[in-house]
Design a protein around this motif. Structure first.
Motif, mmCIF file in Angstrom:
data_model
loop_
_atom_site.group_PDB
_atom_site.id
_atom_site.type_symbol
_atom_site.label_atom_id
_atom_site.label_comp_id
_atom_site.label_asym_id
_atom_site.label_seq_id
_atom_site.Cartn_x
_atom_site.Cartn_y
_atom_site.Cartn_z
ATOM 1 N N GLN A 18 50.298 48.246 51.815
ATOM 2 C CA GLN A 18 48.871 48.255 51.513
ATOM 3 C C GLN A 18 48.645 47.247 50.397
ATOM 4 O O GLN A 18 49.368 47.251 49.404
ATOM 5 N N ALA A 19 47.645 46.378 50.568
ATOM 6 C CA ALA A 19 47.394 45.349 49.560
ATOM 7 C C ALA A 19 45.897 45.104 49.414
ATOM 8 O O ALA A 19 45.134 45.237 50.374
ATOM 9 N N SER A 20 45.482 44.757 48.190
ATOM 10 C CA SER A 20 44.088 44.413 47.889
ATOM 11 C C SER A 20 44.064 43.257 46.902
ATOM 12 O O SER A 20 44.857 43.221 45.959
ATOM 13 N N VAL A 21 43.142 42.332 47.131
ATOM 14 C CA VAL A 21 42.934 41.201 46.224
ATOM 15 C C VAL A 21 41.421 41.031 46.055
ATOM 16 O O VAL A 21 40.688 40.992 47.043
ATOM 17 N N TYR A 22 40.961 40.948 44.810
ATOM 18 C CA TYR A 22 39.541 40.788 44.526
ATOM 19 C C TYR A 22 39.320 39.719 43.463
ATOM 20 O O TYR A 22 40.155 39.532 42.587
ATOM 21 N N ALA A 23 38.158 39.083 43.529
ATOM 22 C CA ALA A 23 37.756 38.104 42.521
ATOM 23 C C ALA A 23 36.277 38.320 42.190
ATOM 24 O O ALA A 23 35.477 38.604 43.078
ATOM 25 N N ALA A 24 35.947 38.201 40.918
ATOM 26 C CA ALA A 24 34.559 38.246 40.452
ATOM 27 C C ALA A 24 34.241 36.865 39.902
ATOM 28 O O ALA A 24 34.933 36.371 39.012
ATOM 29 N N ILE A 25 33.199 36.245 40.444
ATOM 30 C CA ILE A 25 32.860 34.868 40.082
ATOM 31 C C ILE A 25 31.352 34.781 39.862
ATOM 32 O O ILE A 25 30.578 35.319 40.653
ATOM 33 N N GLY A 26 30.957 34.118 38.796
ATOM 34 C CA GLY A 26 29.530 33.936 38.587
ATOM 35 C C GLY A 26 29.178 33.575 37.159
ATOM 36 O O GLY A 26 30.019 33.139 36.373
ATOM 37 N N ARG A 27 27.913 33.768 36.829
ATOM 38 C CA ARG A 27 27.397 33.445 35.494
ATOM 39 C C ARG A 27 26.379 34.501 35.097
ATOM 40 O O ARG A 27 25.509 34.855 35.879
ATOM 41 N N ASP A 28 26.507 34.998 33.876
ATOM 42 C CA ASP A 28 25.570 35.970 33.314
ATOM 43 C C ASP A 28 24.713 35.225 32.294
ATOM 44 O O ASP A 28 25.203 34.822 31.239
ATOM 45 N N GLU A 29 23.442 35.012 32.613
ATOM 46 C CA GLU A 29 22.540 34.235 31.748
ATOM 47 C C GLU A 29 22.056 35.025 30.537
ATOM 48 O O GLU A 29 21.734 34.441 29.511
ATOM 49 N N ARG A 30 22.014 36.342 30.635
ATOM 50 C CA ARG A 30 21.471 37.177 29.545
ATOM 51 C C ARG A 30 22.475 38.237 29.122
ATOM 52 O O ARG A 30 22.207 39.430 29.196
ATOM 53 N N HIS A 31 23.597 37.825 28.646
ATOM 54 C CA HIS A 31 24.632 38.772 28.230
ATOM 55 C C HIS A 31 24.219 39.432 26.914
ATOM 56 O O HIS A 31 24.035 38.751 25.903
ATOM 57 N N PRO A 32 24.058 40.783 26.882
ATOM 58 C CA PRO A 32 23.522 41.441 25.692
ATOM 59 C C PRO A 32 24.479 41.447 24.493
ATOM 60 O O PRO A 32 24.027 41.444 23.353
ATOM 61 N N GLN A 38 27.302 33.515 29.804
ATOM 62 C CA GLN A 38 28.744 33.670 29.973
ATOM 63 C C GLN A 38 29.152 33.323 31.407
ATOM 64 O O GLN A 38 28.506 33.767 32.358
ATOM 65 N N ASP A 39 30.210 32.543 31.544
ATOM 66 C CA ASP A 39 30.811 32.301 32.856
ATOM 67 C C ASP A 39 31.791 33.432 33.144
ATOM 68 O O ASP A 39 32.559 33.828 32.277
ATOM 69 N N ILE A 40 31.762 33.925 34.372
ATOM 70 C CA ILE A 40 32.609 35.048 34.750
ATOM 71 C C ILE A 40 33.592 34.596 35.820
ATOM 72 O O ILE A 40 33.190 34.095 36.866
ATOM 73 N N ARG A 41 34.865 34.751 35.531
ATOM 74 C CA ARG A 41 35.941 34.480 36.489
ATOM 75 C C ARG A 41 37.051 35.486 36.212
ATOM 76 O O ARG A 41 37.734 35.406 35.197
ATOM 77 N N ALA A 42 37.228 36.436 37.112
ATOM 78 C CA ALA A 42 38.241 37.473 36.935
ATOM 79 C C ALA A 42 38.903 37.783 38.269
ATOM 80 O O ALA A 42 38.295 37.607 39.328
ATOM 81 N N GLY A 43 40.139 38.226 38.203
ATOM 82 C CA GLY A 43 40.866 38.556 39.419
ATOM 83 C C GLY A 43 41.619 39.865 39.294
ATOM 84 O O GLY A 43 41.939 40.322 38.197
ATOM 85 N N PHE A 44 41.895 40.466 40.442
ATOM 86 C CA PHE A 44 42.607 41.731 40.511
ATOM 87 C C PHE A 44 43.421 41.761 41.795
ATOM 88 O O PHE A 44 42.926 41.372 42.851
ATOM 89 N N ALA A 45 44.668 42.201 41.705
ATOM 90 C CA ALA A 45 45.517 42.330 42.892
ATOM 91 C C ALA A 45 46.368 43.586 42.762
ATOM 92 O O ALA A 45 46.863 43.907 41.683
ATOM 93 N N ALA A 46 46.527 44.296 43.864
ATOM 94 C CA ALA A 46 47.361 45.499 43.890
ATOM 95 C C ALA A 46 48.093 45.561 45.225
ATOM 96 O O ALA A 46 47.571 45.129 46.250
ATOM 97 N N MET A 47 49.318 46.106 45.184
ATOM 98 C CA MET A 47 50.111 46.229 46.400
ATOM 99 C C MET A 47 50.978 47.480 46.316
ATOM 100 O O MET A 47 51.472 47.822 45.248
ATOM 101 N N GLU A 48 51.132 48.145 47.450
ATOM 102 C CA GLU A 48 52.019 49.299 47.522
ATOM 103 C C GLU A 48 52.912 49.150 48.745
ATOM 104 O O GLU A 48 52.442 48.893 49.850
#
Length: 71
Positions: A18-32, A38-48
């Motif tokens: 079982q495997a999962s790979v995700y990415a979050a990509i974008g820009r937050d113009e009004r970061h409180p 803020q530019d957003i670039r994040a990744g996540f991966a999991a495997m079993e």
């Protein structure tokens, strides 16, 4: 902002994978908290990887996640 992802679930002979790979990509113009865009670039991966032996299932899991290089 957008999310991209992929999930997989299958078998290779007696091995279960079982495997999962995700990415979050974008820009937050009004970061409180930052008070500026803020530019957003994040990744996540999991495997079993697992295998069944009669009434026992042995499992090996791995997880990786990226962090922000400029928090």
């Amino acid at each position: 902002m957008g999310y991209l992802g992929y999930n997989g679930d299958g078998h290779f002979g007696r091995w279960n994978v079982q495997a999962s790979v995700y990415a979050a990509i974008g820009r937050d113009e009004r970061h409180p908290l930052a008070g500026r865009p803020q530019d957003i670039r994040a990744g996540f991966a999991a495997m079993e990887l697992s295998r069944d032996f009669s009434w026992v299932r042995l499992r090996l899991s791995a997880l990786a996640a990226s962090g922000d290089k400029d928090p």
